[in-house]
Write a protein that holds these residues in place. Sequence first.
Motif, PDB file in Angstrom:
ATOM      1  N   LEU A 298       0.811  -1.220   0.000  1.00  0.00           N
ATOM      2  CA  LEU A 298       0.000   0.000   0.000  1.00  0.00           C
ATOM      3  C   LEU A 298       0.844   1.271   0.000  1.00  0.00           C
ATOM      4  O   LEU A 298       0.458   2.277  -0.589  1.00  0.00           O
ATOM      5  CB  LEU A 298      -0.916   0.018   1.227  1.00  0.00           C
ATOM      6  CG  LEU A 298      -1.904  -1.140   1.345  1.00  0.00           C
ATOM      7  CD1 LEU A 298      -2.616  -1.079   2.686  1.00  0.00           C
ATOM      8  CD2 LEU A 298      -2.899  -1.116   0.193  1.00  0.00           C
ATOM      9  N   PHE A 299       1.988   1.229   0.696  1.00  0.00           N
ATOM     10  CA  PHE A 299       2.791   2.440   0.863  1.00  0.00           C
ATOM     11  C   PHE A 299       4.207   2.045   1.265  1.00  0.00           C
ATOM     12  O   PHE A 299       4.400   1.062   1.974  1.00  0.00           O
ATOM     13  CB  PHE A 299       2.171   3.317   1.959  1.00  0.00           C
ATOM     14  CG  PHE A 299       2.945   4.555   2.281  1.00  0.00           C
ATOM     15  CD1 PHE A 299       2.887   5.665   1.459  1.00  0.00           C
ATOM     16  CD2 PHE A 299       3.750   4.608   3.406  1.00  0.00           C
ATOM     17  CE1 PHE A 299       3.616   6.813   1.757  1.00  0.00           C
ATOM     18  CE2 PHE A 299       4.482   5.750   3.713  1.00  0.00           C
ATOM     19  CZ  PHE A 299       4.409   6.855   2.880  1.00  0.00           C
ATOM     20  N   GLU A 300       5.192   2.825   0.800  1.00  0.00           N
ATOM     21  CA  GLU A 300       6.583   2.624   1.216  1.00  0.00           C
ATOM     22  C   GLU A 300       7.167   3.955   1.685  1.00  0.00           C
ATOM     23  O   GLU A 300       6.854   5.000   1.126  1.00  0.00           O
ATOM     24  CB  GLU A 300       7.438   2.100   0.062  1.00  0.00           C
ATOM     25  CG  GLU A 300       7.342   0.617  -0.140  1.00  0.00           C
ATOM     26  CD  GLU A 300       8.380   0.119  -1.119  1.00  0.00           C
ATOM     27  OE1 GLU A 300       9.133  -0.787  -0.747  1.00  0.00           O
ATOM     28  OE2 GLU A 300       8.435   0.646  -2.252  1.00  0.00           O
ATOM     29  N   TRP A 301       8.014   3.882   2.703  1.00  0.00           N
ATOM     30  CA  TRP A 301       8.737   5.046   3.192  1.00  0.00           C
ATOM     31  C   TRP A 301      10.211   4.676   3.276  1.00  0.00           C
ATOM     32  O   TRP A 301      10.553   3.568   3.705  1.00  0.00           O
ATOM     33  CB  TRP A 301       8.230   5.467   4.573  1.00  0.00           C
ATOM     34  CG  TRP A 301       9.020   6.593   5.168  1.00  0.00           C
ATOM     35  CD1 TRP A 301       8.841   7.913   4.943  1.00  0.00           C
ATOM     36  CD2 TRP A 301      10.137   6.483   6.060  1.00  0.00           C
ATOM     37  NE1 TRP A 301       9.772   8.644   5.641  1.00  0.00           N
ATOM     38  CE2 TRP A 301      10.578   7.786   6.344  1.00  0.00           C
ATOM     39  CE3 TRP A 301      10.812   5.417   6.652  1.00  0.00           C
ATOM     40  CZ2 TRP A 301      11.657   8.046   7.182  1.00  0.00           C
ATOM     41  CZ3 TRP A 301      11.885   5.674   7.483  1.00  0.00           C
ATOM     42  CH2 TRP A 301      12.294   6.980   7.751  1.00  0.00           C
ATOM     43  N   HIS A 302      11.076   5.594   2.844  1.00  0.00           N
ATOM     44  CA  HIS A 302      12.524   5.364   2.891  1.00  0.00           C
ATOM     45  C   HIS A 302      13.182   6.500   3.663  1.00  0.00           C
ATOM     46  O   HIS A 302      12.805   7.667   3.496  1.00  0.00           O
ATOM     47  CB  HIS A 302      13.102   5.288   1.472  1.00  0.00           C
ATOM     48  CG  HIS A 302      12.528   4.173   0.675  1.00  0.00           C
ATOM     49  ND1 HIS A 302      12.948   2.871   0.806  1.00  0.00           N
ATOM     50  CD2 HIS A 302      11.542   4.154  -0.253  1.00  0.00           C
ATOM     51  CE1 HIS A 302      12.258   2.107  -0.011  1.00  0.00           C
ATOM     52  NE2 HIS A 302      11.388   2.863  -0.659  1.00  0.00           N
ATOM     53  N   PRO A 303      14.188   6.179   4.484  1.00  0.00           N
ATOM     54  CA  PRO A 303      14.896   7.241   5.199  1.00  0.00           C
ATOM     55  C   PRO A 303      15.730   8.064   4.214  1.00  0.00           C
ATOM     56  O   PRO A 303      15.922   7.654   3.064  1.00  0.00           O
ATOM     57  CB  PRO A 303      15.783   6.467   6.186  1.00  0.00           C
ATOM     58  CG  PRO A 303      16.017   5.147   5.541  1.00  0.00           C
ATOM     59  CD  PRO A 303      14.750   4.858   4.768  1.00  0.00           C
ATOM     60  N   PRO A 304      16.250   9.202   4.670  1.00  0.00           N
ATOM     61  CA  PRO A 304      17.087  10.037   3.790  1.00  0.00           C
ATOM     62  C   PRO A 304      18.283   9.252   3.244  1.00  0.00           C
ATOM     63  O   PRO A 304      18.688   8.236   3.810  1.00  0.00           O
ATOM     64  CB  PRO A 304      17.556  11.164   4.708  1.00  0.00           C
ATOM     65  CG  PRO A 304      16.562  11.198   5.821  1.00  0.00           C
ATOM     66  CD  PRO A 304      16.082   9.801   5.992  1.00  0.00           C
ATOM     67  N   SER A 305      18.848   9.739   2.157  1.00  0.00           N
ATOM     68  CA  SER A 305      20.015   9.103   1.531  1.00  0.00           C
ATOM     69  C   SER A 305      21.125   8.868   2.548  1.00  0.00           C
ATOM     70  O   SER A 305      21.320   9.664   3.467  1.00  0.00           O
ATOM     71  CB  SER A 305      20.560   9.982   0.413  1.00  0.00           C
ATOM     72  OG  SER A 305      19.600  10.137  -0.586  1.00  0.00           O
ATOM     73  N   ASN A 306      21.862   7.795   2.353  1.00  0.00           N
ATOM     74  CA  ASN A 306      22.990   7.410   3.207  1.00  0.00           C
ATOM     75  C   ASN A 306      22.588   7.150   4.660  1.00  0.00           C
ATOM     76  O   ASN A 306      23.399   7.288   5.563  1.00  0.00           O
ATOM     77  CB  ASN A 306      24.106   8.458   3.154  1.00  0.00           C
ATOM     78  CG  ASN A 306      24.609   8.663   1.743  1.00  0.00           C
ATOM     79  OD1 ASN A 306      24.801   7.697   1.002  1.00  0.00           O
ATOM     80  ND2 ASN A 306      24.787   9.909   1.354  1.00  0.00           N
ATOM     81  N   THR A 307      21.323   6.817   4.891  1.00  0.00           N
ATOM     82  CA  THR A 307      20.817   6.498   6.227  1.00  0.00           C
ATOM     83  C   THR A 307      20.189   5.111   6.189  1.00  0.00           C
ATOM     84  O   THR A 307      19.392   4.817   5.304  1.00  0.00           O
ATOM     85  CB  THR A 307      19.752   7.528   6.663  1.00  0.00           C
ATOM     86  OG1 THR A 307      20.304   8.832   6.560  1.00  0.00           O
ATOM     87  CG2 THR A 307      19.290   7.287   8.076  1.00  0.00           C
ATOM     88  N   LEU A 308      20.566   4.269   7.143  1.00  0.00           N
ATOM     89  CA  LEU A 308      20.000   2.928   7.239  1.00  0.00           C
ATOM     90  C   LEU A 308      19.232   2.782   8.549  1.00  0.00           C
ATOM     91  O   LEU A 308      19.661   3.289   9.589  1.00  0.00           O
ATOM     92  CB  LEU A 308      21.094   1.862   7.177  1.00  0.00           C
ATOM     93  CG  LEU A 308      21.845   1.732   5.867  1.00  0.00           C
ATOM     94  CD1 LEU A 308      22.962   0.695   5.992  1.00  0.00           C
ATOM     95  CD2 LEU A 308      20.900   1.355   4.735  1.00  0.00           C
ATOM     96  N   ILE A 309      18.117   2.093   8.491  1.00  0.00           N
ATOM     97  CA  ILE A 309      17.325   1.827   9.691  1.00  0.00           C
ATOM     98  C   ILE A 309      18.016   0.718  10.481  1.00  0.00           C
ATOM     99  O   ILE A 309      18.456  -0.281   9.918  1.00  0.00           O
ATOM    100  CB  ILE A 309      15.894   1.413   9.300  1.00  0.00           C
ATOM    101  CG1 ILE A 309      15.197   2.565   8.565  1.00  0.00           C
ATOM    102  CG2 ILE A 309      15.105   0.971  10.521  1.00  0.00           C
ATOM    103  CD1 ILE A 309      13.876   2.192   7.944  1.00  0.00           C
ATOM    104  N   SER A 310      18.088   0.903  11.802  1.00  0.00           N
ATOM    105  CA  SER A 310      18.733  -0.109  12.639  1.00  0.00           C
ATOM    106  C   SER A 310      17.792  -0.718  13.669  1.00  0.00           C
ATOM    107  O   SER A 310      18.039  -1.817  14.162  1.00  0.00           O
ATOM    108  CB  SER A 310      19.957   0.480  13.342  1.00  0.00           C
ATOM    109  OG  SER A 310      19.591   1.618  14.088  1.00  0.00           O
ATOM    110  N   VAL A 311      16.700  -0.024  13.994  1.00  0.00           N
ATOM    111  CA  VAL A 311      15.766  -0.524  15.004  1.00  0.00           C
ATOM    112  C   VAL A 311      14.400   0.123  14.792  1.00  0.00           C
ATOM    113  O   VAL A 311      14.307   1.216  14.242  1.00  0.00           O
ATOM    114  CB  VAL A 311      16.311  -0.223  16.431  1.00  0.00           C
ATOM    115  CG1 VAL A 311      16.363   1.265  16.695  1.00  0.00           C
ATOM    116  CG2 VAL A 311      15.551  -0.957  17.498  1.00  0.00           C
ATOM    117  N   ALA A 312      13.353  -0.587  15.217  1.00  0.00           N
ATOM    118  CA  ALA A 312      12.000  -0.043  15.101  1.00  0.00           C
ATOM    119  C   ALA A 312      11.092  -0.699  16.132  1.00  0.00           C
ATOM    120  O   ALA A 312      11.340  -1.822  16.565  1.00  0.00           O
ATOM    121  CB  ALA A 312      11.445  -0.282  13.697  1.00  0.00           C
ATOM    122  N   SER A 313      10.062   0.022  16.505  1.00  0.00           N
ATOM    123  CA  SER A 313       9.038  -0.498  17.399  1.00  0.00           C
ATOM    124  C   SER A 313       7.746   0.224  17.073  1.00  0.00           C
ATOM    125  O   SER A 313       7.770   1.361  16.592  1.00  0.00           O
ATOM    126  CB  SER A 313       9.424  -0.276  18.864  1.00  0.00           C
ATOM    127  OG  SER A 313       8.478  -0.895  19.717  1.00  0.00           O
TER     128      SER A 313
END
Length: 105
Positions: free
Chosen positions: A71-86
């Motif tokens: 339905l939808f995708e979100w990406h962090p800013p360039s050169n940024t990786l997600i490491s944790v989420a809750s």
Amino acid sequence: ANPSRLLVSYTTVTGVYSLEEGDEEMCEVSVPGLDENSSTLYAGNMVQNTMVQVKESGVSLISCDPNEGLLFEWHPPSNTLISVASGNDFQLLVGASGGHLFLLE
């Protein structure tokens, strides 16, 4: 009745296994919209019959209706990786490299 499902994240891939009522074994199933070629950092149920999948590269909101999928995708800013989420049924808090926090509602 709805099947019971288990999402398993491996080092480089994600698998979903289903147990239908009356079955003795779980079998691997495909979920439209789910990125099976990435490791999942967090997955959870959301409101309105949806689920969320968080990977290093972004967040996917997926319908639990197999006819709808992604339905939808979100990406962090360039050169940024997600490491944790809750998250909960309504919100998702994502921590990313560089000390960034993102609240998705």
